[in-house]
Design an enzyme around this catalytic site. Structure first.
Site, PDB file in Angstrom:
ATOM      1  N   LYS A  26       0.805  -0.980  -0.023  1.00  0.00           N
ATOM      2  CA  LYS A  26       0.073  -0.010   0.030  1.00  0.00           C
ATOM      3  C   LYS A  26       0.752   1.383   0.005  1.00  0.00           C
ATOM      4  O   LYS A  26       0.430   2.225  -0.327  1.00  0.00           O
ATOM      5  CB  LYS A  26      -1.021   0.166   1.305  1.00  0.00           C
ATOM      6  CG  LYS A  26      -2.156  -0.977   0.971  1.00  0.00           C
ATOM      7  CD  LYS A  26      -3.109  -0.800   2.067  1.00  0.00           C
ATOM      8  CE  LYS A  26      -4.240  -2.075   1.945  1.00  0.00           C
ATOM      9  NZ  LYS A  26      -5.369  -1.911   3.115  1.00  0.00           N
ATOM     10  N   ASP A  45     -10.350   2.577   1.848  1.00  0.00           N
ATOM     11  CA  ASP A  45     -10.600   1.755   3.132  1.00  0.00           C
ATOM     12  C   ASP A  45     -11.057   2.926   4.074  1.00  0.00           C
ATOM     13  O   ASP A  45     -11.889   2.608   4.894  1.00  0.00           O
ATOM     14  CB  ASP A  45      -9.048   1.433   3.645  1.00  0.00           C
ATOM     15  CG  ASP A  45      -8.654   0.319   3.150  1.00  0.00           C
ATOM     16  OD1 ASP A  45      -9.579  -0.628   2.432  1.00  0.00           O
ATOM     17  OD2 ASP A  45      -7.415  -0.201   3.261  1.00  0.00           O
TER      18      ASP A  45
HETATM   19  P1  NAP Z   1      -0.405  -4.629   9.738  1.00  0.00           P
HETATM   20  O1  NAP Z   1      -0.232  -3.549   9.040  1.00  0.00           O
HETATM   21  O2  NAP Z   1       0.326  -5.805   9.606  1.00  0.00           O
HETATM   22  O3  NAP Z   1      -0.885  -4.178  11.426  1.00  0.00           O
HETATM   23  C1  NAP Z   1      -1.211  -5.259  12.252  1.00  0.00           C
HETATM   24  C2  NAP Z   1      -1.061  -4.578  13.668  1.00  0.00           C
HETATM   25  O4  NAP Z   1      -1.685  -5.507  14.574  1.00  0.00           O
HETATM   26  C3  NAP Z   1       0.068  -4.211  14.051  1.00  0.00           C
HETATM   27  O5  NAP Z   1       0.019  -2.866  15.135  1.00  0.00           O
HETATM   28  C4  NAP Z   1       0.712  -5.234  14.999  1.00  0.00           C
HETATM   29  O6  NAP Z   1       1.657  -4.732  15.777  1.00  0.00           O
HETATM   30  C5  NAP Z   1      -0.555  -5.730  15.665  1.00  0.00           C
HETATM   31  N1  NAP Z   1      -0.603  -7.075  16.010  1.00  0.00           N
HETATM   32  C6  NAP Z   1      -0.213  -8.136  15.121  1.00  0.00           C
HETATM   33  N2  NAP Z   1      -0.049  -9.531  16.036  1.00  0.00           N
HETATM   34  C7  NAP Z   1      -0.389  -8.883  17.268  1.00  0.00           C
HETATM   35  C8  NAP Z   1      -0.620  -9.734  18.516  1.00  0.00           C
HETATM   36  N3  NAP Z   1      -0.342 -10.849  18.810  1.00  0.00           N
HETATM   37  N4  NAP Z   1      -0.754  -8.698  19.677  1.00  0.00           N
HETATM   38  C9  NAP Z   1      -1.055  -7.369  19.476  1.00  0.00           C
HETATM   39  N5  NAP Z   1      -0.763  -6.762  18.329  1.00  0.00           N
HETATM   40  C10 NAP Z   1      -0.815  -7.648  17.272  1.00  0.00           C
HETATM   41  O7  NAP Z   1      -2.075  -5.236   9.105  1.00  0.00           O
HETATM   42  P2  NAP Z   1      -3.221  -4.612   8.915  1.00  0.00           P
HETATM   43  O8  NAP Z   1      -2.991  -4.291   7.499  1.00  0.00           O
HETATM   44  O9  NAP Z   1      -3.232  -3.214   9.766  1.00  0.00           O
HETATM   45  O10 NAP Z   1      -4.360  -5.682   9.259  1.00  0.00           O
HETATM   46  C11 NAP Z   1      -4.858  -5.912  10.515  1.00  0.00           C
HETATM   47  C12 NAP Z   1      -5.943  -6.774  10.263  1.00  0.00           C
HETATM   48  O11 NAP Z   1      -7.242  -5.832   9.761  1.00  0.00           O
HETATM   49  C13 NAP Z   1      -5.820  -7.818   9.565  1.00  0.00           C
HETATM   50  O12 NAP Z   1      -6.491  -9.011  10.082  1.00  0.00           O
HETATM   51  C14 NAP Z   1      -6.491  -7.526   8.334  1.00  0.00           C
HETATM   52  O13 NAP Z   1      -6.970  -8.683   7.617  1.00  0.00           O
HETATM   53  C15 NAP Z   1      -7.773  -6.862   8.701  1.00  0.00           C
HETATM   54  N6  NAP Z   1      -7.955  -5.963   7.643  1.00  0.00           N
HETATM   55  C16 NAP Z   1      -9.399  -5.820   7.439  1.00  0.00           C
HETATM   56  C17 NAP Z   1      -9.908  -5.043   6.468  1.00  0.00           C
HETATM   57  C18 NAP Z   1     -11.435  -4.853   5.997  1.00  0.00           C
HETATM   58  O14 NAP Z   1     -11.707  -4.373   5.029  1.00  0.00           O
HETATM   59  N7  NAP Z   1     -12.277  -5.517   6.720  1.00  0.00           N
HETATM   60  C19 NAP Z   1      -8.937  -4.035   5.665  1.00  0.00           C
HETATM   61  C20 NAP Z   1      -7.437  -4.066   6.270  1.00  0.00           C
HETATM   62  C21 NAP Z   1      -7.239  -4.825   7.173  1.00  0.00           C
HETATM   63  P3  NAP Z   1       3.186  -5.320  15.840  1.00  0.00           P
HETATM   64  O15 NAP Z   1       3.889  -4.373  14.565  1.00  0.00           O
HETATM   65  O16 NAP Z   1       3.823  -5.306  16.670  1.00  0.00           O
HETATM   66  O17 NAP Z   1       3.220  -6.914  15.156  1.00  0.00           O
END
Ligand code: NAP
Length: 294
Positions: free
Chosen positions: A72, A108
């Protein structure tokens, strides 16, 4: 009639629901077309892959691109311009051709807001707790700030939450202290030391916790206190009811998963590519929930 060709770049992509969503949208308007997956790993060849796909867009061979993790932000420097929310966040999930230029958009932000507005009177504003400080949190927090909300932002690395705030400085020229985002460590929630959490009326999970494979894990402790009027929104949509949502339902809270946001952001992308705005979103949700995909 144009046969549309759309695509998604990211990695990994095997779980993506986007081809099914966009096929439904094409069907709604009696249009023909395909939606391809272009898995591009985060390696030194990604730039070449972007250039080749974007050249197809310039030639009219590809009519629209979605962009997901991990690209992204990577794609930004390959585009001619960014619009609105993408410009502020420097993150793009949709690329379209405006007749002269390749434009990056971020649907988004609006997609999340449109879905959330189905469940809450958002204009009233209030305080939200957002858990996670990655790419999705960046869009969600920005949507809430634009809508006049305050955000308690809980991340396991509190520095990551502070860094995320820098994305909003353009909108808040008074500097970081003028941004109504309060970064805290996720650990602090677990020890109930955060006063500001008392009047939270919206909780959003923006971490992958609860996804298929980690389905039993909730980002909040079971004894976390919420009132029955609280809305709990989980960006995760597979499984449709995560451990967090099960827990929230048992407490009498309103709940929603991220499928609605996924659909709304896709509809906004489709509109940029075709000029047509899909209307089938509520009817599509059960269809997409039927298949157990991550
Ligand atoms: P990302 O950029 O990888 O960010 C994930 C966040 O979650 C980071 O702050 C990470 O912290 C934290 N995290 C990961 N594992 C963790 C744990 N065990 N305990 C606490 N914090 C944790 O991912 P993203 O793009 O933001 O996506 C996050 C979620 O949203 C995913 O499940 C994705 O599928 C979902 N999503 C859904 C949509 C939708 O349209 N519904 C759109 C986008 C994303 P660290 O850096 O410390 O690992």
């Amino acid at each position: 009639m144009t046969a549309y060709t759309f695509g998604l770049i990211g990695y990994p992509l095997h779980h993506s629901l986007s081809p099914r969503i966009h096929q439904q949208f094409l069907r709604e308007f009696n249009l023909s077309g395909n939606y391809h997956l272009y898995p591009i790993p985060e390696d030194e060849n990604k730039g070449q892959a972007f250039v080749e796909l974007l050249a197809k867009m310039r030639k009219g061979e590809l009519h629209g691109l979605n962009v997901t993790i991990p690209h992204k932000q990577n794609i930004v420097s390959y585009l001619d311009a960014l619009d609105g929310d993408a410009e502020i966040l420097q993150a793009v999930n949709t690329v379209y051709w405006d007749g002269k230029k390749l434009i990056g958009a971020n649907t988004d932000v609006q997609g999340f807001w449109m879905d959330l507005s189905r469940f809450l009177h958002l204009a009233e504003g209030g305080r939200a707790l957002v858990i996670g400080a990655g790419g999705a949190a960046r869009a969600v927090v920005y949507a809430l700030l634009k809508g006049g909300w305050e955000v308690v932002l809980a991340a396991r690395k509190v520095d990551q939450a502070r860094d995320l705030m820098k994305n909003y400085l353009q909108r808040f020229p008074g500097g970081q202290d003028s941004i109504p985002v309060f970064p805290i460590s996720l650990e602090t929630i677990n020890t109930h030391q955060v006063e500001r959490l008392g009047d939270v009326r919206l909780i959003i999970n923006a971490t992958p916790l609860g996804m298929a494979g980690h389905a039993q894990i909730s980002p909040l402790p079971n004894d976390f206190s919420i009132s029955t009027g609280t809305m709990v929104y989980d960006l995760v949509y597979n499984p449709p009811e995560t451990a967090l949502l099960k827990w929230a339902r048992s407490k009498g809270a309103k709940i929603a998963n991220g499928l609605g946001m996924l659909m709304e952001q896709a509809a906004l992308a489709f509109e940029r590519w075709t000029g047509k705005k899909p209307t089938l979103i509520p009817e599509l949700l059960p269809i997409l929930s039927e298949k157990d995909e991550p």
